[in-house]
Design a protein around this motif. Structure first.
Motif, PDB file in Angstrom:
ATOM      1  N   TRP A   7      -5.545  17.099  -4.744  1.00  0.00           N
ATOM      2  CA  TRP A   7      -5.452  18.506  -4.343  1.00  0.00           C
ATOM      3  C   TRP A   7      -5.145  19.367  -5.561  1.00  0.00           C
ATOM      4  O   TRP A   7      -4.282  19.022  -6.369  1.00  0.00           O
ATOM      5  N   ASP A   8      -5.846  20.455  -5.674  1.00  0.00           N
ATOM      6  CA  ASP A   8      -5.655  21.373  -6.797  1.00  0.00           C
ATOM      7  C   ASP A   8      -5.320  22.732  -6.167  1.00  0.00           C
ATOM      8  O   ASP A   8      -6.202  23.433  -5.679  1.00  0.00           O
ATOM      9  N   ILE A   9      -4.018  23.045  -6.135  1.00  0.00           N
ATOM     10  CA  ILE A   9      -3.566  24.239  -5.402  1.00  0.00           C
ATOM     11  C   ILE A   9      -3.364  25.413  -6.360  1.00  0.00           C
ATOM     12  O   ILE A   9      -2.612  25.302  -7.326  1.00  0.00           O
ATOM     13  N   VAL A  10      -4.026  26.516  -6.053  1.00  0.00           N
ATOM     14  CA  VAL A  10      -3.827  27.732  -6.837  1.00  0.00           C
ATOM     15  C   VAL A  10      -3.170  28.768  -5.923  1.00  0.00           C
ATOM     16  O   VAL A  10      -3.657  29.014  -4.807  1.00  0.00           O
ATOM     17  N   ASP A  59       4.857  36.514   2.662  1.00  0.00           N
ATOM     18  CA  ASP A  59       5.633  35.300   2.334  1.00  0.00           C
ATOM     19  C   ASP A  59       6.285  34.604   3.532  1.00  0.00           C
ATOM     20  O   ASP A  59       7.243  33.846   3.368  1.00  0.00           O
ATOM     21  N   LYS A  60       5.779  34.874   4.711  1.00  0.00           N
ATOM     22  CA  LYS A  60       6.410  34.278   5.898  1.00  0.00           C
ATOM     23  C   LYS A  60       5.669  33.046   6.401  1.00  0.00           C
ATOM     24  O   LYS A  60       6.264  32.178   7.051  1.00  0.00           O
ATOM     25  N   ASN A  61       4.369  32.996   6.155  1.00  0.00           N
ATOM     26  CA  ASN A  61       3.557  31.966   6.832  1.00  0.00           C
ATOM     27  C   ASN A  61       2.674  31.195   5.867  1.00  0.00           C
ATOM     28  O   ASN A  61       2.479  31.603   4.720  1.00  0.00           O
ATOM     29  N   LEU A  62       2.128  30.115   6.361  1.00  0.00           N
ATOM     30  CA  LEU A  62       1.169  29.359   5.554  1.00  0.00           C
ATOM     31  C   LEU A  62      -0.203  30.008   5.695  1.00  0.00           C
ATOM     32  O   LEU A  62      -0.738  30.117   6.805  1.00  0.00           O
ATOM     33  N   ILE A  63      -0.729  30.442   4.563  1.00  0.00           N
ATOM     34  CA  ILE A  63      -2.058  31.060   4.537  1.00  0.00           C
ATOM     35  C   ILE A  63      -2.819  30.370   3.419  1.00  0.00           C
ATOM     36  O   ILE A  63      -2.428  30.476   2.245  1.00  0.00           O
ATOM     37  N   CYS A  64      -3.853  29.672   3.771  1.00  0.00           N
ATOM     38  CA  CYS A  64      -4.572  28.949   2.716  1.00  0.00           C
ATOM     39  C   CYS A  64      -6.006  28.675   3.120  1.00  0.00           C
ATOM     40  O   CYS A  64      -6.368  28.761   4.307  1.00  0.00           O
ATOM     41  N   SER A  65      -6.813  28.370   2.121  1.00  0.00           N
ATOM     42  CA  SER A  65      -8.177  27.896   2.369  1.00  0.00           C
ATOM     43  C   SER A  65      -8.384  26.652   1.540  1.00  0.00           C
ATOM     44  O   SER A  65      -7.971  26.586   0.378  1.00  0.00           O
ATOM     45  N   ILE A  66      -9.011  25.678   2.174  1.00  0.00           N
ATOM     46  CA  ILE A  66      -9.166  24.350   1.566  1.00  0.00           C
ATOM     47  C   ILE A  66     -10.658  24.056   1.446  1.00  0.00           C
ATOM     48  O   ILE A  66     -11.405  24.255   2.417  1.00  0.00           O
ATOM     49  N   LEU A  67     -11.063  23.568   0.286  1.00  0.00           N
ATOM     50  CA  LEU A  67     -12.480  23.237   0.095  1.00  0.00           C
ATOM     51  C   LEU A  67     -12.708  21.747   0.313  1.00  0.00           C
ATOM     52  O   LEU A  67     -12.077  20.912  -0.329  1.00  0.00           O
ATOM     53  N   LEU A  68     -13.626  21.442   1.235  1.00  0.00           N
ATOM     54  CA  LEU A  68     -14.047  20.048   1.444  1.00  0.00           C
ATOM     55  C   LEU A  68     -15.539  19.955   1.173  1.00  0.00           C
ATOM     56  O   LEU A  68     -16.271  20.935   1.341  1.00  0.00           O
ATOM     57  N   ARG A  69     -15.961  18.781   0.779  1.00  0.00           N
ATOM     58  CA  ARG A  69     -17.399  18.539   0.630  1.00  0.00           C
ATOM     59  C   ARG A  69     -17.734  17.288   1.443  1.00  0.00           C
ATOM     60  O   ARG A  69     -18.002  16.221   0.880  1.00  0.00           O
ATOM     61  N   PRO A  70     -17.674  17.415   2.752  1.00  0.00           N
ATOM     62  CA  PRO A  70     -17.865  16.233   3.602  1.00  0.00           C
ATOM     63  C   PRO A  70     -19.333  15.842   3.630  1.00  0.00           C
ATOM     64  O   PRO A  70     -20.198  16.713   3.644  1.00  0.00           O
ATOM     65  N   ILE A 168       5.323  22.536   3.813  1.00  0.00           N
ATOM     66  CA  ILE A 168       4.399  22.534   4.960  1.00  0.00           C
ATOM     67  C   ILE A 168       2.968  22.352   4.456  1.00  0.00           C
ATOM     68  O   ILE A 168       2.186  21.587   5.027  1.00  0.00           O
ATOM     69  N   LEU A 169       2.616  23.033   3.357  1.00  0.00           N
ATOM     70  CA  LEU A 169       1.248  22.884   2.837  1.00  0.00           C
ATOM     71  C   LEU A 169       1.012  21.439   2.385  1.00  0.00           C
ATOM     72  O   LEU A 169      -0.030  20.849   2.697  1.00  0.00           O
ATOM     73  N   LEU A 170       1.988  20.860   1.673  1.00  0.00           N
ATOM     74  CA  LEU A 170       1.790  19.489   1.189  1.00  0.00           C
ATOM     75  C   LEU A 170       1.635  18.522   2.359  1.00  0.00           C
ATOM     76  O   LEU A 170       0.776  17.627   2.335  1.00  0.00           O
ATOM     77  N   SER A 171       2.434  18.709   3.409  1.00  0.00           N
ATOM     78  CA  SER A 171       2.293  17.828   4.582  1.00  0.00           C
ATOM     79  C   SER A 171       0.937  18.018   5.236  1.00  0.00           C
ATOM     80  O   SER A 171       0.291  17.052   5.649  1.00  0.00           O
ATOM     81  N   LEU A 172       0.499  19.264   5.319  1.00  0.00           N
ATOM     82  CA  LEU A 172      -0.794  19.528   5.954  1.00  0.00           C
ATOM     83  C   LEU A 172      -1.918  18.841   5.164  1.00  0.00           C
ATOM     84  O   LEU A 172      -2.812  18.209   5.748  1.00  0.00           O
TER      85      LEU A 172
END
Ligand code: BTN
Length: 249
Positions: A7-10, A59-70, A168-172
């Motif tokens: 995972w490469d988190i920015v 700064d209250k919630n998890l907001i993210c986008s994850i790139l997959l190449r399934p 939370i992000l790492l667990s997700l």
């Protein structure tokens, strides 16, 4: 061989929408690898499904986008929704949140309240998915919701304690990697069963609105491979695409 995830988190303090930024970056640089994650503390134009907005206080919630190449065919693209939902359910289950359900196609509910939403954007190449952006909004520490989104809840409202968004992000991501492993091992039947078992209002007589806003009663049974909701009605088994039906909540 199973692909391993790095995972490469920015992190950005603020941006318009993590999905929009991910889309622009991936379109501009097709060599960006699977596992790239954009996280933010605040979105100025957070996007929900069917053109809705997504509310989230700074700064209250998890907001993210994850790139997959399934490596899956377009016909099976609903599997991505399923694994994203199941990863979120596993994460919330580990936090000891009960009564978790998946409201088709990809909302996470606790009882009758929504705790997370997912916005998936697929980029196709022929009949295959070239890249897939999984946008996740998970309500973690927010306690007041101002928009007219129906019945929001959060981890804090349910458990009465704050949680680290980083953890939370790492667990997700860990849960998502596990789910991607199942997908690569073609454990589709297991994924289908888990998703079906968790479907909100499955086997309950419920009210819906059809595409013309006409109410009807029916019982959710399952979701087809193509991702259509299957409902038993007075006229027999019917299938609905996302825009063709609304739940009466
Ligand atoms: C929905 O339930 O309508 C889907 C909501 C998805 C919200 C997330 S927050 C991170 C990502 N970026 C966006 O602009 N939307 C998704």
């Amino acid at each position: 061989m199973i692909r391993r995830f790095t995972w490469d988190i920015v992190y950005h303090e603020s941006l318009d929408s993590t999905n929009s930024l991910m889309y622009d970056q991936v379109s501009g640089d097709p060599s960006i690898k699977e596992g790239f994650v954009i996280q933010t503390g605040y979105q100025t134009s957070g996007r929900g499904q069917i053109g809705n907005t997504w509310e989230s206080k700074p700064d209250k919630n998890l907001i993210c986008s994850i790139l997959l190449r399934p490596e899956i065919e377009v016909d099976h693209q609903f599997m991505i929704s399923k694994i994203a939902c199941l990863a979120l359910v596993e994460l919330l289950n580990d936090l000891d949140i009960d009564d978790l359900r998946i409201k088709w196609p990809n909302d996470i509910y606790v009882g009758d309240k929504k705790i997370a939403g997912i916005l998936i954007q697929n980029m196709l190449q022929g009949k295959k998915i070239k890249s897939c952006i999984i946008g996740i909004g998970l309500n973690v520490n927010q306690e007041d919701f101002e928009s007219d989104a129906p019945n929001p809840t959060s981890v804090k409202l349910l458990l009465k304690e704050e949680h680290s968004l980083e953890q939370i992000l790492l667990s997700l991501l860990d849960k998502l990697a596990g789910m991607c492993g199942k997908l690569q091992l073609k454990k589709n039947i297991e994924i289908d069963h888990l998703y079906k078992f968790l479907l909100y209002r499955r086997n309950q007589q419920s009210e819906f609105l059809d595409i013309n806003g006409i109410p009807f009663m029916g019982m959710i049974k399952d979701v087809s491979t193509s991702g259509h909701l299957q409902i038993v009605t007075d006229q027999g088994l019917k299938q609905f695409a996302f825009r063709e039906i609304k739940y009466v909540l």
